[in-house]
Scaffold this active site. Sequence first.
Site, PDB file in Angstrom:
ATOM      1  N   GLU A 186      40.223  51.990  36.351  1.00 31.00           N
ATOM      2  CA  GLU A 186      40.677  51.461  35.050  1.00 31.00           C
ATOM      3  C   GLU A 186      40.314  52.385  33.884  1.00 31.00           C
ATOM      4  OE1 GLU A 186      39.029  47.483  34.970  1.00 31.00           O
ATOM      5  OE2 GLU A 186      40.058  46.905  36.796  1.00 31.00           O
ATOM      6  N   ASN A 222      42.235  54.265  40.495  1.00 31.96           N
ATOM      7  CA  ASN A 222      42.647  52.883  40.732  1.00 31.96           C
ATOM      8  C   ASN A 222      42.854  52.186  39.388  1.00 31.96           C
ATOM      9  OD1 ASN A 222      42.964  50.653  42.665  1.00 31.96           O
ATOM     10  ND2 ASN A 222      41.055  49.831  41.823  1.00 31.96           N
ATOM     11  N   HIS A 240      47.388  42.775  40.327  1.00 33.90           N
ATOM     12  CA  HIS A 240      47.022  41.393  39.966  1.00 33.90           C
ATOM     13  C   HIS A 240      48.227  40.752  39.270  1.00 33.90           C
ATOM     14  CE1 HIS A 240      42.917  41.784  41.249  1.00 33.90           C
ATOM     15  NE2 HIS A 240      42.791  42.903  40.567  1.00 33.90           N
ATOM     16  N   GLU A 260      44.391  45.563  45.308  1.00 35.19           N
ATOM     17  CA  GLU A 260      43.763  44.291  44.882  1.00 35.19           C
ATOM     18  C   GLU A 260      44.802  43.203  44.668  1.00 35.19           C
ATOM     19  OE1 GLU A 260      41.122  44.786  41.515  1.00 35.19           O
ATOM     20  OE2 GLU A 260      40.427  46.744  42.174  1.00 35.19           O
ATOM     21  N   ASP A 276      46.845  40.017  44.249  1.00 33.09           N
ATOM     22  CA  ASP A 276      46.827  38.546  44.293  1.00 33.09           C
ATOM     23  C   ASP A 276      47.904  38.051  43.343  1.00 33.09           C
ATOM     24  OD1 ASP A 276      45.414  39.043  41.903  1.00 33.09           O
ATOM     25  OD2 ASP A 276      43.536  38.192  42.650  1.00 33.09           O
TER      26      ASP A 276
HETATM   27  O1  G3I Z   1      25.743  38.064  40.413  1.00 28.55           O
HETATM   28  C1  G3I Z   1      25.805  36.972  39.487  1.00 28.55           C
HETATM   29  C2  G3I Z   1      25.020  35.809  39.988  1.00 28.55           C
HETATM   30  O2  G3I Z   1      23.674  36.191  40.074  1.00 28.55           O
HETATM   31  C3  G3I Z   1      25.232  34.618  39.069  1.00 28.55           C
HETATM   32  O3  G3I Z   1      24.603  33.507  39.590  1.00 28.55           O
HETATM   33  C4  G3I Z   1      26.713  34.313  38.879  1.00 28.55           C
HETATM   34  C5  G3I Z   1      26.950  33.207  37.890  1.00 28.55           C
HETATM   35  O4  G3I Z   1      28.227  33.311  37.313  1.00 28.55           O
HETATM   36  O5  G3I Z   1      27.349  35.474  38.423  1.00 28.55           O
HETATM   37  C6  G3I Z   1      27.246  36.557  39.335  1.00 28.55           C
HETATM   38  O6  G3I Z   1      27.959  37.652  38.888  1.00 28.55           O
HETATM   39  C7  G3I Z   1      29.372  37.535  38.937  1.00 28.55           C
HETATM   40  C8  G3I Z   1      29.911  38.609  39.855  1.00 28.55           C
HETATM   41  O7  G3I Z   1      31.323  38.583  39.815  1.00 28.55           O
HETATM   42  C9  G3I Z   1      29.445  38.461  41.284  1.00 28.55           C
HETATM   43  O8  G3I Z   1      29.918  37.271  41.819  1.00 28.55           O
HETATM   44  C10 G3I Z   1      29.901  37.700  37.557  1.00 28.55           C
HETATM   45  O9  G3I Z   1      29.518  36.611  36.744  1.00 28.55           O
HETATM   46  C11 G3I Z   1      31.400  37.803  37.568  1.00 28.55           C
HETATM   47  O10 G3I Z   1      31.838  38.161  36.279  1.00 28.55           O
HETATM   48  C12 G3I Z   1      31.837  38.867  38.550  1.00 28.55           C
HETATM   49  O11 G3I Z   1      33.247  38.912  38.562  1.00 28.55           O
HETATM   50  C13 G3I Z   1      33.843  39.977  39.275  1.00 28.55           C
HETATM   51  C14 G3I Z   1      34.646  40.830  38.307  1.00 28.55           C
HETATM   52  O12 G3I Z   1      35.313  41.848  39.033  1.00 28.55           O
HETATM   53  C15 G3I Z   1      33.747  41.455  37.257  1.00 28.55           C
HETATM   54  O13 G3I Z   1      34.418  42.354  36.486  1.00 28.55           O
HETATM   55  C16 G3I Z   1      34.783  39.376  40.303  1.00 28.55           C
HETATM   56  O14 G3I Z   1      33.990  38.674  41.286  1.00 28.55           O
HETATM   57  C17 G3I Z   1      35.591  40.478  40.976  1.00 28.55           C
HETATM   58  O15 G3I Z   1      36.598  39.894  41.764  1.00 28.55           O
HETATM   59  C18 G3I Z   1      36.271  41.330  39.916  1.00 28.55           C
HETATM   60  O16 G3I Z   1      36.964  42.369  40.572  1.00 28.55           O
HETATM   61  C19 G3I Z   1      37.707  43.246  39.741  1.00 28.55           C
HETATM   62  C20 G3I Z   1      37.710  44.598  40.415  1.00 28.55           C
HETATM   63  O17 G3I Z   1      36.423  45.031  40.682  1.00 28.55           O
HETATM   64  C21 G3I Z   1      38.453  45.635  39.579  1.00 28.55           C
HETATM   65  N1  G3I Z   1      39.784  45.183  39.240  1.00 28.55           N
HETATM   66  C22 G3I Z   1      39.865  43.850  38.649  1.00 28.55           C
HETATM   67  C23 G3I Z   1      39.165  42.834  39.543  1.00 28.55           C
HETATM   68  C24 G3I Z   1      39.344  41.445  39.006  1.00 28.55           C
HETATM   69  O18 G3I Z   1      38.702  41.321  37.766  1.00 28.55           O
END
Ligand code: G3I
Length: 345
Positions: free
Chosen positions: A158, A199, A235, A264, A266
């Site tokens: 990105e 990516n 996405h 990715e 969906d």
């Molecule tokens: O690790 C903490 C955990 O300790 C806590 O309890 C919990 C409470 O909300 O949060 C956890 O962290 C989260 C993390 O995912 C792990 O699950 C974050 O809040 C959450 O914001 C994070 O979101 C991820 C996101 O990227 C962050 O930018 C999504 O799971 C993940 O699917 C998403 O993936 C991205 C790709 O990497 C890049 N392209 C876009 C895609 C979708 O946004």
Amino acid sequence: MKPLIIALALMLALPAPAYAGPRQPRDLRELAHQHGIRIGTAVDIAALRDEADYRKVLNHQFNHVTAENAMKWESVEPERGAYTWADADALVHNAHRNRQRVRGHTLVWHNQLPAWLTEGVADGSITPAELKRILRDHITTQVRRYKGKIRAWDVVNEVVEEDGSLRQNIWLTNLGPGYIADAFRWAHRADPHAKLFINDYNIEWNTPKIETTLSLVKDLQARGVPIHGVGFQGHLGIQYDYPGDWANVMRRFADLGLEIAVTELDVRMVLPVTPEKLATQADYYRRALTDCLSVEACKEFTVWGFTDRHSWVPGWFDGEGAACLLDENLAPKPAYRALLGVRAR
Ligand code: G3I
């Protein structure tokens, strides 16, 4: 000898049976095999550990995996110099045992950076020169650790904005645009056999983003920088038109000699779920796979999670969800069946 001659004579005399094409695949692994591509999914590491039904579907259906979060910087180095590889290692280990190739995601991004890094840059305790060393060490350490075990790395993620400018992130601000070429060179040095990708999202349709990304790739290639592929995140949402020019965009990158991957995919919807919305969603998934298969260089088709039980969508888009191939109980949705129905190229 005689029966053999009789059998041969019979075979020549009989009309050949009409060729019905390969039979419909039973699952995504078979589909991938028939098409000669890899079909992958992002993996939720907690679900992989704790949910036997999730694990079973993952390992049965997919021959490629990407860590949804476990390989991001904040996951692998939450404290400076203290690496936490357990989750990423578990994913790579599981993949190996189940004949799955792995996409490493991601080395350079503006999100999910550890606080020690972002705060250090913000308060000036990490200077630009030191930041460059930190980035080099991060890439070298992580790529080396999985040398030979990761098929492809999302080296930069990105890095282009919607308007086609380079994204203003801590890398561009502190290191200048050269950080992109450096990242690819460092990754290549650490594992010369890994395929190195740029990516991004919305490059399925957003013209300024597409044009800048194409120029960026050409520029890197002209300077001899090792870049091997482009990842289209994909996405999508059914409330928007399907990106109808996607196959052409893929072809433009393929013409530069790049491997193409859908990294990715969906397809979300505004809730509640209805049969009509599921049918539209199925059509979007089918078209995405068809687009990939129409381009010889498209070798990987990865979804961002395979079950609505674990999807980033509801947490990010208010009132939206149901973006995956299987529902919360791991039952196949129309989209899953639509993929199985896509014919060989
Ligand atoms: O690790 C903490 C955990 O300790 C806590 O309890 C919990 C409470 O909300 O949060 C956890 O962290 C989260 C993390 O995912 C792990 O699950 C974050 O809040 C959450 O914001 C994070 O979101 C991820 C996101 O990227 C962050 O930018 C999504 O799971 C993940 O699917 C998403 O993936 C991205 C790709 O990497 C890049 N392209 C876009 C895609 C979708 O946004």
